[in-house]
Scaffold this active site. Structure first.
Site, mmCIF file in Angstrom:
data_model
loop_
_atom_site.group_PDB
_atom_site.id
_atom_site.type_symbol
_atom_site.label_atom_id
_atom_site.label_comp_id
_atom_site.label_asym_id
_atom_site.label_seq_id
_atom_site.Cartn_x
_atom_site.Cartn_y
_atom_site.Cartn_z
ATOM 1 N N GLY A 184 3.531 -23.192 -13.944
ATOM 2 C CA GLY A 184 4.675 -22.718 -14.720
ATOM 3 C C GLY A 184 4.246 -21.888 -15.919
ATOM 4 N N THR B 68 -10.683 8.801 -0.834
ATOM 5 C CA THR B 68 -9.244 8.984 -1.072
ATOM 6 C C THR B 68 -8.949 10.265 -1.861
ATOM 7 O OG1 THR B 68 -9.077 6.590 -1.111
ATOM 8 C CG2 THR B 68 -7.192 7.800 -1.976
ATOM 9 N N GLU C 13 -10.325 -0.244 0.828
ATOM 10 C CA GLU C 13 -11.049 -0.359 2.113
ATOM 11 C C GLU C 13 -10.119 -0.710 3.275
ATOM 12 O OE1 GLU C 13 -15.032 -1.854 2.031
ATOM 13 O OE2 GLU C 13 -15.043 -1.651 -0.130
ATOM 14 N N GLN D 220 4.613 -36.445 4.650
ATOM 15 C CA GLN D 220 5.931 -36.751 4.073
ATOM 16 C C GLN D 220 5.837 -37.659 2.843
ATOM 17 O OE1 GLN D 220 4.861 -37.895 6.975
ATOM 18 N NE2 GLN D 220 5.439 -40.014 7.297
ATOM 19 N N THR E 182 -5.694 -0.816 3.748
ATOM 20 C CA THR E 182 -4.640 -1.732 3.309
ATOM 21 C C THR E 182 -4.423 -2.816 4.372
ATOM 22 O OG1 THR E 182 -2.920 -0.443 4.383
ATOM 23 C CG2 THR E 182 -3.435 0.146 2.085
ATOM 24 N N ARG F 168 -15.915 -4.550 4.934
ATOM 25 C CA ARG F 168 -14.619 -5.254 4.893
ATOM 26 C C ARG F 168 -14.768 -6.769 4.782
ATOM 27 N NH1 ARG F 168 -11.270 -1.068 8.780
ATOM 28 N NH2 ARG F 168 -10.592 0.222 7.055
HETATM 29 C C1 LIG Z 1 -8.403 -0.037 -7.765
HETATM 30 C C2 LIG Z 1 -8.635 0.850 -6.592
HETATM 31 C C3 LIG Z 1 -9.926 1.191 -6.247
HETATM 32 C C4 LIG Z 1 -10.159 2.050 -5.168
HETATM 33 N N1 LIG Z 1 -11.448 2.424 -4.875
HETATM 34 C C5 LIG Z 1 -11.659 3.395 -3.958
HETATM 35 C C6 LIG Z 1 -12.968 3.940 -3.743
HETATM 36 O O1 LIG Z 1 -13.947 3.498 -4.344
HETATM 37 N N2 LIG Z 1 -13.099 4.989 -2.884
HETATM 38 C C7 LIG Z 1 -12.048 5.505 -2.202
HETATM 39 O O2 LIG Z 1 -12.232 6.452 -1.449
HETATM 40 N N3 LIG Z 1 -10.792 4.986 -2.351
HETATM 41 C C8 LIG Z 1 -10.582 3.959 -3.206
HETATM 42 N N4 LIG Z 1 -9.315 3.450 -3.406
HETATM 43 C C9 LIG Z 1 -8.206 4.014 -2.650
HETATM 44 C C10 LIG Z 1 -7.697 3.072 -1.567
HETATM 45 O O3 LIG Z 1 -8.645 2.947 -0.547
HETATM 46 C C11 LIG Z 1 -6.354 3.644 -1.107
HETATM 47 O O4 LIG Z 1 -5.432 3.451 -2.150
HETATM 48 C C12 LIG Z 1 -5.861 3.006 0.170
HETATM 49 O O5 LIG Z 1 -6.669 3.388 1.239
HETATM 50 C C13 LIG Z 1 -4.419 3.359 0.475
HETATM 51 O O6 LIG Z 1 -4.246 4.738 0.489
HETATM 52 P P1 LIG Z 1 -3.069 5.418 -0.363
HETATM 53 O O7 LIG Z 1 -3.228 4.937 -1.764
HETATM 54 O O8 LIG Z 1 -3.052 6.877 -0.151
HETATM 55 O O9 LIG Z 1 -1.760 4.789 0.214
HETATM 56 P P2 LIG Z 1 -0.935 5.268 1.491
HETATM 57 O O10 LIG Z 1 -1.860 5.554 2.614
HETATM 58 O O11 LIG Z 1 -0.009 6.335 1.066
HETATM 59 O O12 LIG Z 1 -0.142 3.956 1.832
HETATM 60 C C14 LIG Z 1 1.030 3.537 1.120
HETATM 61 C C15 LIG Z 1 1.603 2.323 1.857
HETATM 62 O O13 LIG Z 1 1.953 2.707 3.221
HETATM 63 C C16 LIG Z 1 1.280 1.863 4.149
HETATM 64 N N5 LIG Z 1 0.907 2.645 5.331
HETATM 65 C C17 LIG Z 1 0.238 3.832 5.371
HETATM 66 N N6 LIG Z 1 0.056 4.227 6.646
HETATM 67 C C18 LIG Z 1 0.616 3.269 7.435
HETATM 68 C C19 LIG Z 1 0.734 3.097 8.853
HETATM 69 N N7 LIG Z 1 0.240 3.968 9.713
HETATM 70 N N8 LIG Z 1 1.385 1.977 9.299
HETATM 71 C C20 LIG Z 1 1.880 1.041 8.432
HETATM 72 N N9 LIG Z 1 1.801 1.177 7.084
HETATM 73 C C21 LIG Z 1 1.167 2.253 6.593
HETATM 74 C C22 LIG Z 1 0.042 1.384 3.416
HETATM 75 O O14 LIG Z 1 -0.442 0.176 3.971
HETATM 76 C C23 LIG Z 1 0.581 1.191 2.004
HETATM 77 O O15 LIG Z 1 1.236 -0.040 1.910
HETATM 78 C C24 LIG Z 1 -9.066 2.541 -4.428
HETATM 79 C C25 LIG Z 1 -7.760 2.167 -4.763
HETATM 80 C C26 LIG Z 1 -7.533 1.336 -5.819
HETATM 81 C C27 LIG Z 1 -6.121 0.959 -6.174
#
Ligand SMILES: Cc1cc2nc3c(=O)[nH]c(=O)nc-3n(C[C@H](O)[C@H](O)[C@H](O)COP(=O)(O)OP(=O)(O)OC[C@H]3O[C@@H](n4cnc5c(N)ncnc54)[C@H](O)[C@@H]3O)c2cc1C
Length: 423
Positions: free
Chosen positions: A376, A144, A400, A313, A402, A277
């Site tokens: 609660g 990321t 991994e 029920q 969303t 996953r």
């Molecule tokens: C605690 C934590 C640990 C993590 N650990 C790692 C790690 O070890 N290594 C690593 O590389 N990353 C890691 N991540 C990052 C994580 O994998 C990303 O946050 C995730 O992939 C989402 O990417 P983003 O944050 O850029 O959100 P975005 O991609 O900007 O998404 C924002 C929202 O838009 C939605 N969205 C995006 N594209 C679409 C689409 N095409 N259709 C519908 N909805 C969409 C997403 O589902 C989300 O709800 C971690 C994140 C957290 C919070």
């Protein structure tokens, strides 16, 4: 094909041992670790390192060790590996104890899983051996970036080959790296870890140009910029890392060092996620089961027992809620078992892998929320762990892939669309 619902012996043994770890080493410090974000439970880490060496596998990265142990057991008839099944059970049980602490269990984590999925046999040998050595050791995966999360094609980190020195020179920004600090910073208590960094070797080639690189702890030009202050899994360190001309030996690239006219480069990442996953899904099931067990225990202490077998029920609203929570937890667990069974039997499991993650992300947020609701004020109080599990739950649906992204993967698989056709 026969379906057996009895857990194999290695699964039962692992669950028995880890139940005791969860009860005695995780739960007693869960609250303290949550309140003191970034404190390191050294006792737990050291114990788990010894246990992992004795047992074979605990984390995704050490999967081969477990697989080899089971397959090589001369007393067992030759049959499909159950390594993933064992692992999913281990992770579910540890996450029932405390999912944040599970995430700092030593071993390779996602970093080693990436080496496992995309590395050559020599690279696996070289980079994975360290997890069985004297000190607990960590590895992390950095994909990321500030502008590239779900859309990994937007990765801007660049790796350029310096032909004079035969080194890759890597520059870019990585954020939200689980275990990034423990993997990269050299601690006296820990062995030398590594981070696996995704970068482009040819931006004009899009995803085909993506490669991952193993970067050893302490490499000059790499800096941990900050640790995130988070809602849940607070004991797990989540790092922002910058790379400014970091030099990496040529042989640390995972996969081909040249660009082919296909998406081979990125297949390494996807193979990693197919493998991990269902394991993330298993951790979500563990958290959900923790909340469910606690609700049942607290209700029983107040004289309310669930009257299974009565027509719906005739049940109270709380009884119906608890039974629905049980259905959610069990159905999510069955999906995990199917995905790991397919992995163990070397069957392609892209669909089942993403499905199990979607399901687990959904149910763990619903079950933990319901648990807080049913109890609660007791659910909301920091005196108990229900409110913590409610906060810990959400991450299952974020990292991994969303929930939305995994739904897209499922839809593509069912409808036969490519990534370009359905996004
Ligand atoms: C605690 C934590 C640990 C993590 N650990 C790692 C790690 O070890 N290594 C690593 O590389 N990353 C890691 N991540 C990052 C994580 O994998 C990303 O946050 C995730 O992939 C989402 O990417 P983003 O944050 O850029 O959100 P975005 O991609 O900007 O998404 C924002 C929202 O838009 C939605 N969205 C995006 N594209 C679409 C689409 N095409 N259709 C519908 N909805 C969409 C997403 O589902 C989300 O709800 C971690 C994140 C957290 C919070």
């Amino acid at each position: 094909m026969t379906i057996e619902f009895e857990a194999p012996k290695p699964v039962e043994q692992a669950r028995f041992l880890l139940q005791s770890v969860a009860d005695n080493m995780m739960r007693p410090v869960s609250r303290e670790m949550d309140e003191n974000e970034h404190a390191i439970p050294f006792g737990y880490i050291e114990f788990m390192h010894s246990a992992m060496k004795a047992m074979g596998s605990i984390t995704a990265g050490s999967l081969t060790t477990g697989e080899e142990k089971i397959a090589d057991d001369p007393n067992k008839p030759k049959r499909a590996s159950i390594a993933y099944q064992v692992l999913a059970n281990q992770l579910e049980m540890l996450s029932w104890g405390d999912v944040g602490m599970y995430l700092i269990t030593p071993g390779g984590g996602l970093g080693a899983a990436a080496v496992q999925a995309a590395g050559s046999p020599e690279q696996r040998k070289k980079f994975l051996a360290r997890f069985n050595e004297e000190k607990p050791t960590f590895a992390a995966m950095c994909m990321t970036e500030p502008q590239a999360g779900s859309d990994t094609s937007a990765i801007r980190t660049r790796a350029v080959l310096d032909e004079k020195t035969n080194e890759w020179v890597i520059t870019g920004e990585k954020i939200f790296v689980t275990a990034g600090e423990k993997s990269f910073t050299e601690h006296a208590e820990f062995g030398k870890g590594f981070i696996v960094v995704w970068a482009s070797i040819d931006p004009s080639a899009g995803r085909s140009g993506m490669r991952s690189f193993v970067i050893e702890a302490g490499t000059p030009g790499v800096r941990i910029n900050k640790l995130e202050n988070k809602m849940g899994i607070r004991v797990s360190d989540t790092a922002a890392i910058s790379l400014d001309g970091a030099r990496v030996p040529f042989e640390n690239v995972l996969g081909s060092p040249t660009v082919e006219k296909n998406t081979a480069g990125f297949k390494g990442a996807m193979a990693t996620f197919d493998a991990t996953r269902p394991l993330v899904a298993a951790t979500g099931v563990g958290v959900a089961r923790a909340a469910l067990d606690e609700v049942k225990k607290m209700l029983a202490e107040q004289g309310f027992n669930i009257r299974y077998g009565l027509p719906r029920q005739k049940l109270t609203s709380n009884e119906r809620d608890v039974i629905d929570m049980e259905i959610m937890v069990k159905s999510a667990w069955l999906m995990v078992l199917k995905a790991v069974w397919m992995a163990d039997n070397k069957q392609p499991n892209v669909l089942e892998s993403s499905m199990s993650k979607v399901k687990s992300g959904d149910i763990v947020t619903r079950v933990t929320q319901k648990a807080v609701e049913i109890l609660g004020p007791l659910g909301y109080s920091r005196e108990f762990l229900l409110e913590k599990w409610f906060r810990d739950a959400k991450i299952t649906d974020i990292y991994e892939g969303t929930g939305q992204i995994n739904r897209l993967v499922v839809a593509r698989q069912i409808l036969g669309y490519s990534g370009a056709e359905l996004r």
